[in-house]
Design a protein around this motif. Structure first.
Motif, mmCIF file in Angstrom:
data_model
loop_
_atom_site.group_PDB
_atom_site.id
_atom_site.type_symbol
_atom_site.label_atom_id
_atom_site.label_comp_id
_atom_site.label_asym_id
_atom_site.label_seq_id
_atom_site.Cartn_x
_atom_site.Cartn_y
_atom_site.Cartn_z
ATOM 1 N N UNK A 42 -20.179 4.996 0.255
ATOM 2 C CA UNK A 42 -20.306 3.580 -0.073
ATOM 3 C C UNK A 42 -19.126 3.029 -0.874
ATOM 4 N N UNK A 43 -18.231 3.887 -1.321
ATOM 5 C CA UNK A 43 -17.070 3.404 -2.081
ATOM 6 C C UNK A 43 -16.236 2.497 -1.185
ATOM 7 N N UNK A 44 -15.952 1.279 -1.648
ATOM 8 C CA UNK A 44 -15.157 0.357 -0.832
ATOM 9 C C UNK A 44 -13.798 0.955 -0.456
ATOM 10 N N UNK A 45 -13.334 0.640 0.734
ATOM 11 C CA UNK A 45 -12.087 1.193 1.261
ATOM 12 C C UNK A 45 -10.916 1.042 0.299
ATOM 13 N N UNK A 46 -10.688 -0.133 -0.296
ATOM 14 C CA UNK A 46 -9.541 -0.236 -1.206
ATOM 15 C C UNK A 46 -9.631 0.738 -2.381
ATOM 16 N N UNK A 47 -10.823 0.895 -2.926
ATOM 17 C CA UNK A 47 -10.993 1.821 -4.049
ATOM 18 C C UNK A 47 -10.837 3.269 -3.598
ATOM 19 N N UNK A 48 -11.328 3.558 -2.405
ATOM 20 C CA UNK A 48 -11.160 4.900 -1.844
ATOM 21 C C UNK A 48 -9.670 5.217 -1.688
ATOM 22 N N UNK A 49 -8.904 4.250 -1.150
ATOM 23 C CA UNK A 49 -7.456 4.445 -0.982
ATOM 24 C C UNK A 49 -6.771 4.651 -2.324
ATOM 25 N N UNK A 50 -7.144 3.855 -3.314
ATOM 26 C CA UNK A 50 -6.526 3.979 -4.634
ATOM 27 C C UNK A 50 -6.834 5.334 -5.261
ATOM 28 N N UNK A 51 -8.078 5.748 -5.226
ATOM 29 C CA UNK A 51 -8.446 7.034 -5.823
ATOM 30 C C UNK A 51 -7.752 8.187 -5.089
ATOM 31 N N UNK A 52 -7.621 8.090 -3.768
ATOM 32 C CA UNK A 52 -6.876 9.105 -3.020
ATOM 33 C C UNK A 52 -5.417 9.139 -3.459
ATOM 34 N N UNK A 53 -4.827 7.967 -3.649
ATOM 35 C CA UNK A 53 -3.418 7.896 -4.094
ATOM 36 C C UNK A 53 -3.280 8.472 -5.500
ATOM 37 N N UNK A 62 0.826 -1.208 0.000
ATOM 38 C CA UNK A 62 0.000 0.000 0.000
ATOM 39 C C UNK A 62 0.858 1.255 0.000
ATOM 40 N N UNK A 63 2.021 1.203 0.659
ATOM 41 C CA UNK A 63 2.937 2.349 0.650
ATOM 42 C C UNK A 63 3.437 2.650 -0.759
ATOM 43 N N UNK A 64 3.549 1.609 -1.576
ATOM 44 C CA UNK A 64 3.968 1.776 -2.971
ATOM 45 C C UNK A 64 2.803 2.161 -3.873
ATOM 46 N N UNK A 65 1.598 2.179 -3.319
ATOM 47 C CA UNK A 65 0.428 2.526 -4.115
ATOM 48 C C UNK A 65 -0.272 1.338 -4.739
ATOM 49 N N UNK A 66 0.045 0.130 -4.270
ATOM 50 C CA UNK A 66 -0.631 -1.075 -4.759
ATOM 51 C C UNK A 66 -1.669 -1.486 -3.716
ATOM 52 N N UNK A 67 -2.920 -1.486 -4.123
ATOM 53 C CA UNK A 67 -4.048 -1.698 -3.229
ATOM 54 C C UNK A 67 -4.757 -2.995 -3.616
ATOM 55 N N UNK A 68 -5.182 -3.754 -2.596
ATOM 56 C CA UNK A 68 -5.842 -5.029 -2.896
ATOM 57 C C UNK A 68 -7.328 -5.004 -2.571
ATOM 58 N N UNK A 69 -8.089 -5.675 -3.438
ATOM 59 C CA UNK A 69 -9.488 -5.972 -3.171
ATOM 60 C C UNK A 69 -9.503 -7.266 -2.381
ATOM 61 N N UNK A 70 -10.475 -7.440 -1.502
ATOM 62 C CA UNK A 70 -10.528 -8.619 -0.640
ATOM 63 C C UNK A 70 -10.492 -9.904 -1.471
#
Length: 183
Positions: free
Chosen positions: A165-176, A84-92
């Motif tokens: 309602x945006x899932x957390x992983x997608x929220x993190x990715x869009x923020x990044x 996640x620090x590198x900007x790689x986010x996972x979906x469950x």
């Protein structure tokens, strides 16, 4: 040339990321969302990038070992905690799982109805192996049972998402993505 590249596993992932970037008002001209055609193509896509390009990614958690191995092979100092620090986010499980969980089965079914595919869903549910199964699992599998359905459904579901309602992983990715574009 876009200053930010987002590597995603497939077409439905790319569609969702683009929809969420547009909804967030991110300059899509500065973002290249690339469908890699599967996580096993990660190395190829990373090698093709310029060193000045900000690279982010979205992958399915079951594929994390592949992502870590590939990044290490290419010289990244990474482990599961640092992805996640590198900007790689996972979906469950995968993107469809995240979208169905975020919106709930009833809302997903109403989207399927709007897309004119409710009868196809009902026929799918009558198949012996899917009768009586959890609605979430039925919807997740239904998304991938016809050519092009996954991307069409993913777009429609992404358009239903709100900031809440945006899932957390997608929220993190869009923020990044927003942070990377702003640099």
């Amino acid at each position: 040339m876009p200053s930010v590249v987002v590597l995603v596993e497939g077409a439905s992932d790319a569609v969702v990321v683009r929809v969420l970037c547009q909804a967030r008002g991110i300059d899509t001209g500065a973002v290249d969302v690339r469908d890699m055609g599967g996580v096993t193509n990660l190395a190829h896509h990373l090698r093709a990038l310029d060193a000045t390009t900000s690279v982010l990614g979205l992958y399915d958690a079951p594929e994390e070992a592949v992502v870590i191995r590939t990044l290490r092979r290419l010289g990244y100092d990474v482990d599961g905690e640092r992805l996640a620090d590198l900007g790689f986010v996972s979906c469950d499980r995968d993107l469809e799982d995240e979208l169905i969980r975020a919106l709930g089965p009833d809302r997903v079914e109403s989207v399927i109805e709007r897309l004119g595919q409710l009868e196809q869903l009902r026929a799918f549910r009558r198949q012996p192996q899917w009768r009586g199964r959890d609605a979430h699992d039925q919807l997740r599998r239904f998304a991938g049972t016809a050519s092009g359905r996954k991307a069409v459904l993913a777009r429609s579901l992404a358009e239903e998402l709100t900031a809440e309602t945006t899932p957390v992983p997608l929220r993190h990715l869009v923020n990044a993505i927003a942070d990377a574009v702003a640099r």
